[in-house]
Design a protein around this motif. Structure first.
Motif, PDB file in Angstrom:
ATOM      1  N   SER A 110       0.827  -1.260  -0.029  1.00 12.63           N
ATOM      2  CA  SER A 110      -0.063  -0.106  -0.066  1.00 12.63           C
ATOM      3  C   SER A 110       0.843   1.341   0.020  1.00 12.63           C
ATOM      4  CB  SER A 110      -0.918  -0.016   1.186  1.00 12.63           C
ATOM      5  OG  SER A 110      -0.046   0.240   2.344  1.00 12.63           O
ATOM      6  N   GLY A 111       2.201   1.257   0.217  1.00 10.24           N
ATOM      7  CA  GLY A 111       2.895   2.310   0.768  1.00 10.24           C
ATOM      8  C   GLY A 111       2.514   3.341   1.765  1.00 10.24           C
ATOM      9  N   VAL A 112       1.966   2.861   2.788  1.00 10.28           N
ATOM     10  CA  VAL A 112       1.565   3.595   3.966  1.00 10.28           C
ATOM     11  C   VAL A 112       2.900   3.818   4.910  1.00 10.28           C
ATOM     12  CG1 VAL A 112       0.923   1.502   5.514  1.00 10.28           C
ATOM     13  CG2 VAL A 112      -0.064   3.550   5.905  1.00 10.28           C
ATOM     14  N   THR A 113       2.834   4.638   5.747  1.00 15.98           N
ATOM     15  CA  THR A 113       4.019   4.948   6.619  1.00 15.98           C
ATOM     16  C   THR A 113       3.799   4.349   7.827  1.00 15.98           C
ATOM     17  OG1 THR A 113       4.651   6.794   5.523  1.00 15.98           O
ATOM     18  CG2 THR A 113       5.355   6.434   7.719  1.00 15.98           C
ATOM     19  N   GLY A 114       4.237   3.363   8.370  1.00 17.80           N
ATOM     20  CA  GLY A 114       3.865   2.598   9.743  1.00 17.80           C
ATOM     21  C   GLY A 114       4.860   2.888  10.710  1.00 17.80           C
ATOM     22  N   VAL A 115       4.417   3.683  11.809  1.00 18.45           N
ATOM     23  CA  VAL A 115       5.135   4.079  13.051  1.00 18.45           C
ATOM     24  C   VAL A 115       4.459   3.208  14.018  1.00 18.45           C
ATOM     25  CG1 VAL A 115       5.923   5.775  14.620  1.00 18.45           C
ATOM     26  CG2 VAL A 115       5.446   6.227  12.324  1.00 18.45           C
ATOM     27  N   ALA A 116       5.631   2.161  14.529  1.00 18.74           N
ATOM     28  CA  ALA A 116       5.028   1.260  15.574  1.00 18.74           C
ATOM     29  C   ALA A 116       5.277   1.629  17.099  1.00 18.74           C
ATOM     30  CB  ALA A 116       5.708  -0.222  15.142  1.00 18.74           C
ATOM     31  N   TYR A 117       4.186   1.632  17.889  1.00 20.47           N
ATOM     32  CA  TYR A 117       4.400   1.881  19.197  1.00 20.47           C
ATOM     33  C   TYR A 117       5.743   1.011  19.886  1.00 20.47           C
ATOM     34  CZ  TYR A 117      -0.452   3.787  19.288  1.00 20.47           C
ATOM     35  OH  TYR A 117      -1.375   4.511  19.237  1.00 20.47           O
ATOM     36  N   GLU A 118       5.581  -0.293  19.568  1.00 23.49           N
ATOM     37  CA  GLU A 118       6.498  -1.085  20.207  1.00 23.49           C
ATOM     38  C   GLU A 118       7.941  -1.046  19.991  1.00 23.49           C
ATOM     39  OE1 GLU A 118       4.282  -2.133  17.947  1.00 23.49           O
ATOM     40  OE2 GLU A 118       5.342  -3.281  16.554  1.00 23.49           O
ATOM     41  N   THR A 119       8.553  -0.033  18.825  1.00 24.32           N
ATOM     42  CA  THR A 119       9.740   0.073  18.685  1.00 24.32           C
ATOM     43  C   THR A 119      10.115   1.653  19.066  1.00 24.32           C
ATOM     44  OG1 THR A 119       9.481   0.418  16.203  1.00 24.32           O
ATOM     45  CG2 THR A 119       9.920  -1.836  17.247  1.00 24.32           C
ATOM     46  N   VAL A 120       9.252   2.288  19.274  1.00 20.84           N
ATOM     47  CA  VAL A 120       9.732   3.914  19.637  1.00 20.84           C
ATOM     48  C   VAL A 120      10.248   3.648  21.092  1.00 20.84           C
ATOM     49  CG1 VAL A 120       8.619   5.900  20.692  1.00 20.84           C
ATOM     50  CG2 VAL A 120       7.769   4.812  18.752  1.00 20.84           C
ATOM     51  N   THR A 121      11.559   4.137  21.261  1.00 21.79           N
ATOM     52  CA  THR A 121      12.315   4.042  22.263  1.00 21.79           C
ATOM     53  C   THR A 121      12.736   5.427  23.152  1.00 21.79           C
ATOM     54  OG1 THR A 121      13.549   2.316  21.028  1.00 21.79           O
ATOM     55  CG2 THR A 121      14.850   3.227  23.109  1.00 21.79           C
ATOM     56  N   ASP A 122      12.830   5.422  24.386  1.00 17.35           N
ATOM     57  CA  ASP A 122      13.168   6.872  24.860  1.00 17.35           C
ATOM     58  C   ASP A 122      14.695   7.055  24.996  1.00 17.35           C
ATOM     59  OD1 ASP A 122      14.031   5.422  27.233  1.00 17.35           O
ATOM     60  OD2 ASP A 122      12.139   6.213  28.359  1.00 17.35           O
ATOM     61  N   ARG A 123      15.070   8.030  25.707  1.00 16.67           N
ATOM     62  CA  ARG A 123      16.558   8.461  25.864  1.00 16.67           C
ATOM     63  C   ARG A 123      17.119   7.343  26.798  1.00 16.67           C
ATOM     64  NH1 ARG A 123      15.411  13.787  29.026  1.00 16.67           N
ATOM     65  NH2 ARG A 123      14.574  14.192  27.201  1.00 16.67           N
ATOM     66  N   HIS A 124      16.537   6.589  27.682  1.00 20.12           N
ATOM     67  CA  HIS A 124      17.194   5.680  28.395  1.00 20.12           C
ATOM     68  C   HIS A 124      17.053   4.210  27.558  1.00 20.12           C
ATOM     69  CE1 HIS A 124      16.798   8.617  31.473  1.00 20.12           C
ATOM     70  NE2 HIS A 124      15.358   8.747  31.119  1.00 20.12           N
ATOM     71  N   GLY A 125      16.848   4.268  26.391  1.00 17.70           N
ATOM     72  CA  GLY A 125      16.818   2.813  25.868  1.00 17.70           C
ATOM     73  C   GLY A 125      15.407   2.191  26.240  1.00 17.70           C
ATOM     74  N   ARG A 126      14.384   2.639  26.851  1.00 16.93           N
ATOM     75  CA  ARG A 126      13.374   1.812  27.407  1.00 16.93           C
ATOM     76  C   ARG A 126      12.242   2.249  26.002  1.00 16.93           C
ATOM     77  NH1 ARG A 126      13.717   3.694  33.143  1.00 16.93           N
ATOM     78  NH2 ARG A 126      12.463   5.520  32.740  1.00 16.93           N
ATOM     79  N   LEU A 127      11.315   1.211  26.334  1.00 27.14           N
ATOM     80  CA  LEU A 127      10.247   1.333  25.412  1.00 27.14           C
ATOM     81  C   LEU A 127       9.130   1.899  26.045  1.00 27.14           C
ATOM     82  CD1 LEU A 127      10.897  -2.316  24.027  1.00 27.14           C
ATOM     83  CD2 LEU A 127      11.528  -0.124  23.021  1.00 27.14           C
ATOM     84  N   PRO A 128       8.887   3.120  25.793  1.00 27.83           N
ATOM     85  CA  PRO A 128       7.807   3.873  26.833  1.00 27.83           C
ATOM     86  C   PRO A 128       6.324   3.548  26.493  1.00 27.83           C
ATOM     87  CG  PRO A 128       8.797   5.474  25.042  1.00 27.83           C
ATOM     88  CD  PRO A 128       9.784   4.112  25.059  1.00 27.83           C
ATOM     89  N   LEU A 129       6.278   2.978  25.096  1.00 25.79           N
ATOM     90  CA  LEU A 129       4.795   2.799  24.676  1.00 25.79           C
ATOM     91  C   LEU A 129       4.357   1.284  24.987  1.00 25.79           C
ATOM     92  CD1 LEU A 129       4.734   5.043  21.390  1.00 25.79           C
ATOM     93  CD2 LEU A 129       4.149   5.798  23.815  1.00 25.79           C
ATOM     94  N   LEU A 130       5.318   0.675  25.179  1.00 27.48           N
ATOM     95  CA  LEU A 130       5.218  -0.833  26.074  1.00 27.48           C
ATOM     96  C   LEU A 130       4.841  -0.926  27.382  1.00 27.48           C
ATOM     97  CD1 LEU A 130       7.143  -3.520  24.117  1.00 27.48           C
ATOM     98  CD2 LEU A 130       4.855  -3.220  23.868  1.00 27.48           C
ATOM     99  N   GLU A 131       5.449  -0.155  27.830  1.00 32.95           N
ATOM    100  CA  GLU A 131       5.664  -0.134  29.497  1.00 32.95           C
ATOM    101  C   GLU A 131       4.261  -0.012  30.135  1.00 32.95           C
ATOM    102  OE1 GLU A 131       9.485   1.573  31.017  1.00 32.95           O
ATOM    103  OE2 GLU A 131       8.494   3.002  32.087  1.00 32.95           O
ATOM    104  N   PRO A 132       3.449   1.032  29.712  1.00 27.05           N
ATOM    105  CA  PRO A 132       2.192   1.204  30.484  1.00 27.05           C
ATOM    106  C   PRO A 132       1.153  -0.019  30.362  1.00 27.05           C
ATOM    107  CG  PRO A 132       2.189   2.786  28.810  1.00 27.05           C
ATOM    108  CD  PRO A 132       3.511   2.136  28.501  1.00 27.05           C
ATOM    109  N   MET A 133       1.355  -0.698  29.347  1.00 25.49           N
ATOM    110  CA  MET A 133       0.442  -2.168  29.039  1.00 25.49           C
ATOM    111  C   MET A 133       1.251  -3.084  30.150  1.00 25.49           C
ATOM    112  SD  MET A 133      -1.963  -1.277  27.369  1.00 25.49           S
ATOM    113  CE  MET A 133      -1.671   0.239  28.265  1.00 25.49           C
ATOM    114  N   SER A 134       2.543  -3.059  30.185  1.00 27.58           N
ATOM    115  CA  SER A 134       3.026  -4.126  31.057  1.00 27.58           C
ATOM    116  C   SER A 134       2.892  -3.749  32.646  1.00 27.58           C
ATOM    117  CB  SER A 134       4.516  -3.951  31.042  1.00 27.58           C
ATOM    118  OG  SER A 134       5.081  -4.679  29.932  1.00 27.58           O
TER     119      SER A 134
END
Ligand SMILES: NC(=O)c1ccc[n+]([C@@H]2O[C@H](COP(=O)([O-])OP(=O)(O)OC[C@H]3O[C@@H](n4cnc5c(N)ncnc54)[C@H](O)[C@@H]3O)[C@@H](O)[C@H]2O)c1
Length: 370
Positions: A110-134
């Motif tokens: 489709s050519g869509v641009t996909g930005v995935a929550y689960e691979t967004v990373t913060d400056r400490h190397g953590r995954l801030p968009l997975l953390e709340p569900m954990s």
């Protein structure tokens, strides 16, 4: 920017990507937010609340997808949503592409641009968009364990906190990351006796500093796991080895040494589970019994508490949504390398190394492609 919020259509998914308060903030920033009628119903947010927040309600998902420049979702697109994907559209959501070949190809085509929550990373190397569900799953695991320990649910008939003159439940937590820490805190809050095991000594030190004297930490090795688990009323599986299947810490032959009616809540089930006998279950049929031990293996635990989960998720995602909407995708990604790690696919190219690796596709990198 024109932002779309369609109703989630994956089975049993009741979350909504952005609650009315978050929509209000986007509107204040000058953006137009299209919300599909009923999108918030599963999380008890009414259409009227969205209207008051300044959203424009639309009757169908098709209208939302077509009008929006960026669609913000919770779950990956389902097959019936593939026709809405198009070049020039930004899709910001959980994608988990490495586990979804068909979806990856549909999105690439489709050519869509996909930005995935689960691979967004913060400056400490953590995954801030997975953390709340954990956090949600960790806290919920103790609620589940307490309920399942009731006799009628197949459990041992032990009250988490006991009462004066009786022993409280012994809760063993395997893994002291986000899930394990929240589980330990909730179990302690209910008055249980808690033992937590991890292989990361620094993690155990930190937890000991915070919760000193209130629980026992143990290094996670076979002997300590056996000793802890054999006297457990409830075991919480909360281990993670990033990018790999969960290590099997409880073998089937160990179950016969556990108390009859004890409970295993294997939160790590989404990575295969850390118990040999774990299998995936659903909210409607959450438990099953093996060798007298009650197992719980729901892979989307936050789905049981959609209102809390929607709020927690949007608390974490909104700053990124605002960044993309205010500055445009290109500037947003250039100014925030952690957000740039969220870019998985763009105009038919794979822009995340793990996705490229998994499907043996060329890796485009982010440079110069936006
Ligand atoms: N079922 C659900 O609905 C649900 C929801 C959210 C998260 N999860 C899953 O829960 C799991 C834990 O997530 P998290 O966010 O807490 O991860 P995390 O990375 O924060 O923590 C994992 C911990 O496990 C420890 N660990 C690794 N190997 C170990 C071993 N052999 N023994 C003991 N500890 C070990 C790590 O040192 C780390 O402290 C993941 O698989 C995650 O996907 C499931």
């Amino acid at each position: 920017m024109l932002i779309g919020i369609p109703k989630e259509i994956k089975t049993d998914e009741n979350r909504v990507s952005l609650p009315p308060a978050a929509v209000g903030q986007l509107v204040q920033h000058g953006h137009t937010v299209y919300v599909e009628r009923g999108a918030g119903a599963g999380s008890a947010f009414g259409d009227d609340e969205y209207t008051r927040a300044g959203a424009t309600l639309l009757d169908t998902a098709a209208e939302v997808w077509h009008k929006a420049e960026m669609v913000v979702k919770v779950k990956e697109p389902q097959a019936s949503e593939y026709p809405y994907l198009r070049e020039g559209l930004v899709l910001f959501t959980y994608l988990h592409l490495a586990a979804a070949r068909e979806l990856t190809h549909a999105m690439l085509d489709s050519g869509v641009t996909g930005v995935a929550y689960e691979t967004v990373t913060d400056r400490h190397g953590r995954l801030p968009l997975l953390e709340p569900m954990s956090e949600v799953a960790g806290r919920m695991s103790i609620q589940v364990a307490a309920h399942t320990l009731e006799k009628k649910q197949g459990g041992r008939g032990v009250l988490m906190g006991g009462v004066p003159g009786t022993r409280p439940a012994h809760v063993v937590v395997l893994g002291g990351g986000t899930v394990g820490t929240q589980a330990a805190k909730m179990a302690l809050g209910m008055g249980a006796q808690v033992t937590l095991l991890d292989i990361n000594i620094d993690r155990l030190r930190t937890l000991d500093d915070v919760l000193h004297g209130r629980f026992v930490t143990l290094y996670s090795n076979a002997a300590n796991i056996e000793q802890a688990v054999y006297s457990a009323d409830a075991v919480i599986g909360a281990v993670l080895v990033t990018g790999a299947k969960a290590p099997r810490l409880i073998r089937r032959d160990m179950l016969q040494h556990m108390p009859e009616g004890s409970v295993i809540v294997d939160v790590a089930v989404d990575q295969g589970g850390c118990v040999e006998t774990t299998k995936v279950t659903t909210h409607s049929q959450p438990t099953y019994v093996v060798d007298g031990v009650v197992h719980y293996g729901v892979a989307n635990m936050p789905g049981a508490v959609p209102r809390t989960s929607s709020l927690a998720l949007s608390n974490a995602t909104l700053r990124y949504v605002l960044k993309i909407a205010d500055h445009g995708l290109k500037d947003a990604l250039q100014s925030d390398p952690g957000l740039a790690l969220g870019l998985n696919l763009h105009r038919g190219k794979v822009t995340h190394p793990a996705v490229a690796d998994t499907f043996d596709l060329p890796y485009a990198g982010n440079e110069g492609i936006l």
